[in-house]
Scaffold this motif. Structure first.
Motif, PDB file in Angstrom:
ATOM      1  N   PRO A  11       0.823  -1.205   0.000  1.00 55.65           N
ATOM      2  CA  PRO A  11       0.000   0.000   0.000  1.00 55.65           C
ATOM      3  C   PRO A  11       0.860   1.259   0.000  1.00 55.65           C
ATOM      4  O   PRO A  11       2.008   1.238   0.464  1.00 55.65           O
ATOM      5  CB  PRO A  11      -0.802  -0.110   1.307  1.00 55.65           C
ATOM      6  CG  PRO A  11      -0.803  -1.569   1.633  1.00 55.65           C
ATOM      7  CD  PRO A  11       0.512  -2.088   1.142  1.00 55.65           C
ATOM      8  N   PRO A  12       0.316   2.363  -0.505  1.00 60.11           N
ATOM      9  CA  PRO A  12       1.105   3.600  -0.613  1.00 60.11           C
ATOM     10  C   PRO A  12       1.061   4.422   0.667  1.00 60.11           C
ATOM     11  O   PRO A  12       0.046   4.475   1.360  1.00 60.11           O
ATOM     12  CB  PRO A  12       0.403   4.345  -1.745  1.00 60.11           C
ATOM     13  CG  PRO A  12      -1.036   3.921  -1.612  1.00 60.11           C
ATOM     14  CD  PRO A  12      -1.016   2.490  -1.129  1.00 60.11           C
ATOM     15  N   VAL A  13       2.161   5.066   0.963  1.00 55.97           N
ATOM     16  CA  VAL A  13       2.227   6.038   2.057  1.00 55.97           C
ATOM     17  C   VAL A  13       2.303   7.428   1.440  1.00 55.97           C
ATOM     18  O   VAL A  13       3.110   7.672   0.535  1.00 55.97           O
ATOM     19  CB  VAL A  13       3.457   5.785   2.956  1.00 55.97           C
ATOM     20  CG1 VAL A  13       3.509   6.803   4.091  1.00 55.97           C
ATOM     21  CG2 VAL A  13       3.424   4.371   3.518  1.00 55.97           C
ATOM     22  N   ASP A  14       1.461   8.325   1.909  1.00 57.33           N
ATOM     23  CA  ASP A  14       1.412   9.676   1.352  1.00 57.33           C
ATOM     24  C   ASP A  14       2.552  10.502   1.940  1.00 57.33           C
ATOM     25  O   ASP A  14       2.363  11.351   2.810  1.00 57.33           O
ATOM     26  CB  ASP A  14       0.057  10.314   1.667  1.00 57.33           C
ATOM     27  CG  ASP A  14      -0.123  11.653   0.964  1.00 57.33           C
ATOM     28  OD1 ASP A  14       0.702  11.969   0.086  1.00 57.33           O
ATOM     29  OD2 ASP A  14      -1.079  12.367   1.305  1.00 57.33           O
ATOM     30  N   LEU A  15       3.759  10.236   1.450  1.00 62.79           N
ATOM     31  CA  LEU A  15       4.954  10.851   2.014  1.00 62.79           C
ATOM     32  C   LEU A  15       4.991  12.359   1.779  1.00 62.79           C
ATOM     33  O   LEU A  15       5.565  13.109   2.573  1.00 62.79           O
ATOM     34  CB  LEU A  15       6.205  10.206   1.405  1.00 62.79           C
ATOM     35  CG  LEU A  15       6.372   8.711   1.678  1.00 62.79           C
ATOM     36  CD1 LEU A  15       7.491   8.141   0.822  1.00 62.79           C
ATOM     37  CD2 LEU A  15       6.663   8.467   3.147  1.00 62.79           C
ATOM     38  N   GLU A  16       4.371  12.802   0.681  1.00 68.97           N
ATOM     39  CA  GLU A  16       4.436  14.228   0.346  1.00 68.97           C
ATOM     40  C   GLU A  16       3.796  15.092   1.421  1.00 68.97           C
ATOM     41  O   GLU A  16       4.176  16.257   1.604  1.00 68.97           O
ATOM     42  CB  GLU A  16       3.763  14.489  -1.009  1.00 68.97           C
ATOM     43  CG  GLU A  16       4.518  13.934  -2.204  1.00 68.97           C
ATOM     44  CD  GLU A  16       4.364  12.420  -2.360  1.00 68.97           C
ATOM     45  OE1 GLU A  16       3.504  11.840  -1.652  1.00 68.97           O
ATOM     46  OE2 GLU A  16       5.103  11.826  -3.153  1.00 68.97           O
ATOM     47  N   SER A  17       2.808  14.536   2.123  1.00 68.32           N
ATOM     48  CA  SER A  17       2.108  15.328   3.139  1.00 68.32           C
ATOM     49  C   SER A  17       2.734  15.198   4.518  1.00 68.32           C
ATOM     50  O   SER A  17       2.212  15.760   5.485  1.00 68.32           O
ATOM     51  CB  SER A  17       0.637  14.897   3.200  1.00 68.32           C
ATOM     52  OG  SER A  17       0.534  13.580   3.735  1.00 68.32           O
TER      53      SER A  17
END
Length: 381
Positions: A195-201
């Motif tokens: 699953p993806p982690v919203d690293l940008e935020s």
């Protein structure tokens, strides 16, 4: 993501999601899929997701099933579990080219037709019908006649779940852990795409931290927040903040017993959760989880993790054996004693916040989309 979006242009896409009730890990996967497939329609058994949590979902057509209209479905939709296989099979997906099921219960059981491709992103095989059946029945403490009935229901669900696996063209597992269960229960291979982690935020916080530990999740029995609360209450000195809401909340409040070192904060918006993660001394995670995205979000903030050493945490957290690259410690038993000993080990080690962030970077949204694009080209060059 742009390349995957280009691949999907001109294709009619349906995304089938079990239910939309709260924002959890499965909904974060759904959000990433909707970003890649902006033309997709959503099909789900019930949709009671609050307006403030809808995000990208609000831009898409959401089709709900017959359970949406049944009495008390908003609060007790899970009680309709015996009818969910029938309900999911009633969706008409005949006009779509690509069907993506985001499934931890019955979503993969949708009926498809020749000429359509069905890809299942499996968060887990239905846990309360397979490996968590006994724990589910024990926690519920049903009267004997009702327990007999439910055992029969769960047996039929397992049979249906196994049969419908044969109608999926390709399985994607959210972890190696889940791929193993797919192989055991469905006799199918699966591609692992985390699953993806919203690293940008999320920004990595490497400055001074507050003197508290954080635990966060939906407050349901298998997440084992009760173990964490009991361990901190017995300790009496270490501070604990708990974020989340759910059916276990009142029980956890009783377990906390008014202890001054424990705060139950209830549901918190994402920005507040990120703030709490970024300033915590450590993130505590006691569940035997399929994957577990929250420990990765904590690491993205530079916060190390104390985790139960089974399931998905073994794929997302680097233990003390990794030396300076370590991002947390494990405990091997779900007991207060084992957790207390892990906290002692945790406090004797200095963790590098940049190592935590580097570990989280391995699970970015870009890698998630890249994995999907590679698979789509493999299946449909």
């Amino acid at each position: 993501m742009t390349a995957l979006r280009c691949w999907g242009q001109g294709r009619r896409v349906a995304i089938v999601h079990d239910w939309l009730v709260v924002q959890g890990g499965a909904e974060k996967v759904l959000d990433a899929l909707l970003e890649a497939f902006p033309q997709a329609e959503i099909f789900t058994l019930v949709d009671f997701l609050p307006a403030g949590q809808r995000g990208r979902i609000a831009r898409h057509k959401v089709n709900t099933g017959l359970i949406q209209r049944l009495p008390m479905a908003r609060r007790h939709y899970r009680h309709y579990l015996p009818w969910m296989p029938y309900a999911i099979e009633q969706f008409d997906l005949s006009e779509f080219d690509l069907i993506i099921s985001s499934s931890h219960c019955v979503a993969k059981g949708v009926v498809t037709h020749p000429g359509q491709r069905h890809v299942c992103y499996c968060h887990t095989p239905m846990r309360y019908a397979w490996d968590m059946k006994e724990a589910y029945l024990n926690d519920a403490s049903f009267p004997t006649p009702l327990e007999w009935y439910l055992r029969r229901v769960l047996k039929r669900l397992r049979q249906w779940d196994h049969f419908t696996a044969s109608q999926v063209d390709h399985f994607i597992a959210n972890s190696t852990n889940v791929a193993g269960r797919i192989r055991k229960y469905y006799r199918r291979d699966a591609t692992v795409i985390h699953p993806p982690v919203d690293l940008e935020s999320m920004s990595c916080h490497d400055g001074p931290r507050d003197d508290y530990y954080l635990a966060a999740s939906r407050l349901v029995p298998y997440k084992r927040l009760d173990l964490i609360v009991e361990a901190f209450r017995a300790d009496g000195k270490r501070r604990l903040k708990v974020v989340g809401d759910g059916p276990e909340r009142k029980r956890l409040e009783r377990l906390a017993g008014g202890a001054r070192n424990i705060e139950l904060l209830g549901f918190q918006p994402n920005e507040m959760l990120k703030h709490l993660m970024a300033n915590a001394k450590g993130f505590v995670f006691a569940a035997d989880e399929d994957f577990g995205i929250l420990p990765l979000e904590a690491q993205a903030c530079g916060t190390p993790v104390i985790a139960y050493g089974r399931g998905g945490a073994r794929e997302t957290v680097l233990g003390l054996e990794h030396g300076t690259a370590a991002t947390g410690v494990f405990f091997d038993e779900q007991t207060c004693v084992a957790l207390g000993e892990a906290l002692e080990r945790f406090e004797s080690k200095a963790f590098d916040s940049s190592a935590c962030r580097e570990q989280a970077d391995r699970f970015s949204r870009q890698r998630f989309w890249s994995g999907w694009l590679d698979l789509m080209h493999e299946l449909d060059p």
